[in-house]
Design a protein around this motif. Structure first.
Motif, short mmCIF file in Angstrom:
data_model
loop_
_atom_site.label_atom_id
_atom_site.label_comp_id
_atom_site.label_asym_id
_atom_site.label_seq_id
_atom_site.Cartn_x
_atom_site.Cartn_y
_atom_site.Cartn_z
N ALA A 144 -88.21 -99.71 -25.70
CA ALA A 144 -87.38 -100.66 -26.46
C ALA A 144 -87.20 -100.20 -27.90
O ALA A 144 -86.10 -100.27 -28.47
CB ALA A 144 -88.00 -102.05 -26.41
N ALA A 145 -88.30 -99.73 -28.50
CA ALA A 145 -88.23 -99.25 -29.88
C ALA A 145 -87.27 -98.08 -30.01
O ALA A 145 -86.49 -98.00 -30.96
CB ALA A 145 -89.63 -98.85 -30.36
N SER A 146 -87.31 -97.19 -29.04
CA SER A 146 -86.41 -96.03 -29.09
C SER A 146 -84.95 -96.47 -29.04
O SER A 146 -84.09 -95.87 -29.69
CB SER A 146 -86.72 -95.07 -27.94
N LYS A 147 -84.67 -97.52 -28.29
CA LYS A 147 -83.29 -98.02 -28.19
C LYS A 147 -82.82 -98.68 -29.48
O LYS A 147 -81.62 -98.73 -29.76
CB LYS A 147 -83.17 -99.00 -27.01
N MET A 148 -83.78 -99.20 -30.26
CA MET A 148 -83.44 -99.83 -31.53
C MET A 148 -83.60 -98.87 -32.71
O MET A 148 -83.44 -99.27 -33.86
CB MET A 148 -84.30 -101.08 -31.75
N LYS A 149 -83.95 -97.60 -32.41
CA LYS A 149 -84.18 -96.59 -33.45
C LYS A 149 -85.36 -96.98 -34.35
O LYS A 149 -85.37 -96.70 -35.54
CB LYS A 149 -82.92 -96.36 -34.29
N ILE A 150 -86.35 -97.64 -33.77
CA ILE A 150 -87.57 -98.00 -34.48
C ILE A 150 -88.59 -96.88 -34.29
O ILE A 150 -88.89 -96.50 -33.16
CB ILE A 150 -88.13 -99.34 -33.96
N PRO A 151 -89.14 -96.33 -35.36
CA PRO A 151 -89.97 -95.12 -35.25
C PRO A 151 -91.41 -95.32 -34.85
O PRO A 151 -92.07 -94.38 -34.41
CB PRO A 151 -89.90 -94.54 -36.67
N VAL A 152 -91.94 -96.57 -34.99
CA VAL A 152 -93.37 -96.80 -34.76
C VAL A 152 -93.60 -98.09 -33.99
O VAL A 152 -92.99 -99.12 -34.30
CB VAL A 152 -94.14 -96.89 -36.10
N VAL A 153 -94.49 -98.04 -32.99
CA VAL A 153 -94.94 -99.25 -32.30
C VAL A 153 -96.41 -99.46 -32.63
O VAL A 153 -97.25 -98.60 -32.36
CB VAL A 153 -94.77 -99.14 -30.77
N ARG A 154 -96.71 -100.59 -33.23
CA ARG A 154 -98.09 -100.90 -33.62
C ARG A 154 -98.91 -101.39 -32.44
O ARG A 154 -98.48 -102.24 -31.67
CB ARG A 154 -98.09 -101.95 -34.73
N LEU A 155 -100.12 -100.83 -32.30
CA LEU A 155 -101.06 -101.22 -31.26
C LEU A 155 -102.38 -101.65 -31.89
O LEU A 155 -102.84 -101.05 -32.85
CB LEU A 155 -101.31 -100.06 -30.30
N PHE A 156 -102.99 -102.69 -31.32
CA PHE A 156 -104.31 -103.11 -31.77
C PHE A 156 -105.39 -102.27 -31.08
O PHE A 156 -105.10 -101.48 -30.17
CB PHE A 156 -104.54 -104.59 -31.44
N SER A 157 -106.62 -102.47 -31.49
CA SER A 157 -107.75 -101.88 -30.77
C SER A 157 -108.36 -102.96 -29.89
O SER A 157 -108.35 -102.87 -28.67
CB SER A 157 -108.78 -101.31 -31.75
N GLY A 158 -108.81 -104.04 -30.52
CA GLY A 158 -109.42 -105.15 -29.79
C GLY A 158 -110.72 -105.56 -30.44
O GLY A 158 -111.32 -104.81 -31.22
N GLU A 159 -111.17 -106.76 -30.15
CA GLU A 159 -112.43 -107.25 -30.70
C GLU A 159 -113.60 -106.52 -30.06
O GLU A 159 -113.51 -106.04 -28.92
CB GLU A 159 -112.56 -108.76 -30.44
N ILE A 160 -114.72 -106.44 -30.78
CA ILE A 160 -115.94 -105.84 -30.23
C ILE A 160 -116.39 -106.71 -29.06
O ILE A 160 -116.66 -107.90 -29.23
CB ILE A 160 -117.05 -105.78 -31.29
N LYS A 188 -92.26 -88.66 -25.58
CA LYS A 188 -91.07 -88.50 -24.72
C LYS A 188 -89.87 -89.23 -25.29
O LYS A 188 -88.72 -88.87 -25.03
CB LYS A 188 -91.37 -89.05 -23.32
N TYR A 189 -90.13 -90.28 -26.06
CA TYR A 189 -89.04 -91.12 -26.58
C TYR A 189 -88.87 -91.02 -28.09
O TYR A 189 -88.06 -91.73 -28.68
CB TYR A 189 -89.29 -92.58 -26.19
N GLY A 190 -89.63 -90.14 -28.72
CA GLY A 190 -89.50 -89.96 -30.16
C GLY A 190 -90.03 -91.13 -30.96
O GLY A 190 -89.56 -91.41 -32.06
N VAL A 191 -91.04 -91.82 -30.41
CA VAL A 191 -91.62 -93.00 -31.06
C VAL A 191 -93.12 -92.79 -31.23
O VAL A 191 -93.81 -92.46 -30.27
CB VAL A 191 -91.37 -94.28 -30.24
N LYS A 192 -93.61 -92.97 -32.44
CA LYS A 192 -95.05 -92.83 -32.69
C LYS A 192 -95.76 -94.15 -32.41
O LYS A 192 -95.18 -95.22 -32.51
CB LYS A 192 -95.30 -92.43 -34.15
#
Length: 315
Positions: A144-160, A188-192
């Protein structure tokens, strides 16, 4: 007649010189007014979280949408926006291609750069099925980000996770494997992918660097959250991770939410400059329960403080 012609030529030349001087003066002032800096204050949509999750009781539609926020950004001359994924109306599912295109085109028409987005996930869960579900969700939003030309998708790690309080590296290694898979897919999609220090499994610069070295991919970086380093000197931790930064969340305080110690923006900008980062710096104001909260007032105020600090550091 010749004398008159010469005089006319002289007058014309003087006028031309005067016009040129005025033009140069005006142009110079315009250049001064439009001076660009390598750091650009912008907005993370989460500042408007409560408003954006509110639904109209009659039709269950968003009271305030990301399209509304784009218009507000344009009216306030905000150059960049991080549209958090869970404010899209179909989340966790990805909206239609038509919706994504309309949103991308609206941002482009308003000259607003879409600087990043982000999902909810838990890569620290002891349950491999939970981690796998997070990876699959990340993959959907990378597309989805690649289709909107958004360069980064933020991901969490998670609680201990409970029972693993003294087994940090064991949990971190699970996270690293999930991040690796997401980064390879992002390539593959040019998104970090952007890994955020959210005060959970990632609380220090040392922990962030351990994960980054484990992932070891050009398609992975850090979302540096300036308010979630659980250390005595957060600025020191920030300085250590600037080289890994692919996006930011600039908070009102370098400590926990609601802490009265305000961010020293000049100090922060110096740290970011010295670390070599250039690009957008999304701010994120947060609601503190029991206190009045108006993002329409707080966001411009914070952006103004950021702009002043940038001009001070780069003068």
């Amino acid at each position: 007649m010749k004398k008159q012609t010469a005089r006319q030529c002289a007058i014309k030349m003087k006028k031309a010189i005067l016009v040129a001087i005025i033009a140069l003066s005006l142009f110079g002032n315009k250049v001064m007014a439009q001076k660009e800096y390598p750091l650009i204050p912008s907005l993370n949509a989460y500042s408007f979280s409560d408003l954006m999750v509110a639904k109209d009781a009659r039709d269950k539609q968003q009271v305030y949408s990301l399209f509304n926020l784009l218009d507000w950004c344009a009216a306030n001359k905000i150059k960049g926006l991080d549209p958090t994924a869970y404010f899209f109306p179909t989340y966790p599912e990805v909206p239609s291609d038509d919706y994504l295109k309309k949103f991308k085109d609206r941002a482009a028409k308003l000259n607003i750069t879409l600087t990043g987005t982000g999902i909810r996930n838990d890569f620290a869960s002891p349950d491999p099925k939970v981690r796998a579900a997070g990876v699959e969700l990340a993959k959907k939003w990378i597309v989805a980000a690649s289709k909107m030309k958004i360069p980064v998708v933020r991901l969490f790690s998670g609680e201990i996770p409970k029972g693993y309080e003294n087994r940090w590296k064991e949990v971190a290694d699970w996270m690293i494997e999930s991040y690796k898979e997401c980064a390879a897919y992002g390539e593959k999609y040019g998104v970090k992918i952007g890994i955020q220090n959210h005060g959970d499994m990632l609380q220090t610069a040392e922990q962030c660097k351990y994960v980054m070295k484990g992932v070891n991919s050009k398609w992975a970086g850090l979302i540096v959250d300036t308010g979630n380093f659980k250390t005595a000197d957060p600025y020191k931790d920030i300085a250590e991770v600037v080289p890994y930064a692919v996006n930011w969340q600039i908070k009102e305080s370098p400590f926990e939410i609601g802490n009265p110690t305000q961010t020293d923006y000049v100090k922060l900008i110096k740290v970011i400059k010295d670390g070599g980062y250039k690009g957008f710096l999304p701010v994120e104001t947060l609601l503190v329960r029991g206190k009045p909260y108006d993002p329409f007032a707080l966001v411009p105020q914070m952006l103004n403080q950021m702009e002043k600090a940038i001009k001070e550091v780069y003068k």
